[in-house]
Design an enzyme around this catalytic site. Structure first.
Site, PDB file in Angstrom:
ATOM      1  N   ASP A  90       2.344   1.564  -6.831  1.00 32.52           N
ATOM      2  CA  ASP A  90       3.514   1.791  -6.663  1.00 32.52           C
ATOM      3  C   ASP A  90       4.483   0.521  -7.013  1.00 32.52           C
ATOM      4  O   ASP A  90       4.048  -0.357  -6.478  1.00 32.52           O
ATOM      5  CB  ASP A  90       4.028   2.292  -5.335  1.00 32.52           C
ATOM      6  CG  ASP A  90       5.264   2.689  -4.876  1.00 32.52           C
ATOM      7  OD1 ASP A  90       6.154   2.346  -5.741  1.00 32.52           O
ATOM      8  OD2 ASP A  90       5.539   3.543  -4.049  1.00 32.52           O
ATOM      9  N   ASP A 148      -7.945   1.422  -0.214  1.00 29.81           N
ATOM     10  CA  ASP A 148      -6.608   2.147   0.214  1.00 29.81           C
ATOM     11  C   ASP A 148      -6.744   2.439   1.652  1.00 29.81           C
ATOM     12  O   ASP A 148      -7.707   2.520   2.321  1.00 29.81           O
ATOM     13  CB  ASP A 148      -6.998   3.717  -0.602  1.00 29.81           C
ATOM     14  CG  ASP A 148      -5.504   4.081  -1.160  1.00 29.81           C
ATOM     15  OD1 ASP A 148      -5.205   4.127  -2.080  1.00 29.81           O
ATOM     16  OD2 ASP A 148      -4.893   4.460  -0.380  1.00 29.81           O
ATOM     17  N   GLU A 161     -11.012  -2.567  -6.447  1.00 24.65           N
ATOM     18  CA  GLU A 161      -9.894  -2.020  -6.959  1.00 24.65           C
ATOM     19  C   GLU A 161      -9.123  -1.968  -5.852  1.00 24.65           C
ATOM     20  O   GLU A 161      -9.341  -1.262  -4.812  1.00 24.65           O
ATOM     21  CB  GLU A 161     -10.255  -0.846  -7.663  1.00 24.65           C
ATOM     22  CG  GLU A 161      -8.841  -0.155  -8.372  1.00 24.65           C
ATOM     23  CD  GLU A 161      -9.114   1.562  -8.596  1.00 24.65           C
ATOM     24  OE1 GLU A 161      -8.221   1.889  -8.954  1.00 24.65           O
ATOM     25  OE2 GLU A 161     -10.202   1.941  -8.236  1.00 24.65           O
ATOM     26  N   ASP A 207       2.326   1.859 -16.060  1.00 23.51           N
ATOM     27  CA  ASP A 207       3.171   2.447 -16.814  1.00 23.51           C
ATOM     28  C   ASP A 207       4.352   1.971 -16.672  1.00 23.51           C
ATOM     29  O   ASP A 207       5.670   2.571 -17.558  1.00 23.51           O
ATOM     30  CB  ASP A 207       3.073   4.114 -16.615  1.00 23.51           C
ATOM     31  CG  ASP A 207       3.669   4.522 -15.442  1.00 23.51           C
ATOM     32  OD1 ASP A 207       4.756   5.081 -15.357  1.00 23.51           O
ATOM     33  OD2 ASP A 207       3.006   4.102 -14.267  1.00 23.51           O
TER      34      ASP A 207
END
Length: 219
Positions: free
Chosen positions: A121, A72, A47, A157
C-alpha cells in the site's frame, strides 16, 4: 465475521508453516529461524506485506536452496498462502502473522539475506507517511536485519511510492541503490523478478500501469 474468514483463522492455528501468537515459536523464533523452523543454514529471504504469499511461494518453488518467510498481519491471507505452500510441499516456506512495525521482535541482527517488498500500500496521504514501508524508520530496521551485503528489492505500480522510495533509500545511511527502473517489463532487469508476479500485478499491467523496480544493498 464471515464463515470463510473463520475457517482461514482456524486453518492457521493448526498449520505447521504459520508462526503466530499463541504458538510456542512465536516468542522464540527471533534469531532462530534456521535452527528452530527450517532446520538448515540456508539463506533466509523475507517478503514483507506478503498478502496471500504469491511471491513467497513463487520464489520458494524456484529456489529450493533458500528459505522464505512471508509476513502479513491479515490472518485470512496468511491462511491462503499457507494452504498453497502445503499443497506444493514446500518445506522451505513459512509464514509469520505479525505487524511489520513489530518485525524487530521476530528477526535478529544479520539474520536475513534478502528482503522483498512487492506492491505494498503506497499510503499516499502525507499524514500516513509513518505507515509507508520504505520510510526511514522501516529502512533502518531492514538494514539491521540484513547481513552485510544483503539485498532489498521493491516492486510497485505506484509512481509516487517509487519516487518516494528512491529518495528515502538514497538518503538511508546503510543502503546503496544498485539499479532501478520505472518500467521493469521493458528493462534489462526483467529477469531479476524471476518471472513471479502477483494477481494484482497482472491487473495493474492489464490496465496499462508500468511496474517500477528498485534493487538496493546494505553497505
Amino acid at each position: 465475521m464471515a464463515r470463510r474468514k473463520l475457517q482461514h483463522y482456524r486453518f492457521s492455528e493448526q498449520a505447521e508453516n504459520v508462526v503466530q501468537a499463541g504458538k510456542p515459536l512465536y516468542s522464540e523464533i527471533k534469531g532462530n529461524w534456521n535452527k528452530l523452523y527450517f532446520n538448515n543454514e540456508s539463506p533466509i529471504v523475507v517478503e514483507l506485506a506478503c498478502g496471500k504469499g504469491e511471491y513467497t511461494i513463487g520464489l520458494g518453488r524456484k529456489f529450493p536452496d533458500k528459505n522464505f518467510i512471508g509476513v502479513d498481519i491479515k490472518g485470512d491471507r496468511i491462511a491462503r498462502g499457507s494452504a498453497l505452500a502445503t499443497g506444493y510441499n514446500l518445506s522451505n516456506v513459512a509464514f509469520l502473522r505479525a505487524g511489520i512495525q513489530y518485525s524487530d521482535d521476530f528477526f535478529a541482527e544479520n539474520e536475513l539475506s534478502e528482503i522483498w517488498l512487492v506492491h505494498p500500500d503506497p499510503q499516499i496521504r502525507e499524514r500516513y507517511e509513518k505507515y509507508r514501508l520504505t520510510n526511514p524508520t522501516f529502512l533502518a530496521k531492514y538494514a539491521t536485519f540484513l547481513k552485510p551485503g544483503g539485498m532489498f528489492f521493491l516492486k510497485t505500480d505506484n509512481t509516487f511510492f517509487y519516487e518516494y522510495s528512491l529518495q528515502t533509500l538514497d538518503e538511508a545511511p546503510h543502503f546503496k541503490i544498485l539499479e532501478h527502473t520505472d518500467n521493469l517489463y521493458e528493462s534489462h532487469l526483467l529477469d531479476e523478478h524471476h518471472g513471479v508476479r502477483t494477481h494484482y500485478e497482472g491487473i495493474f499491467t492489464a490496465k496499462g500501469y508500468t511496474i517500477k523496480y528498485i534493487k538496493a544493498q546494505v553497505v
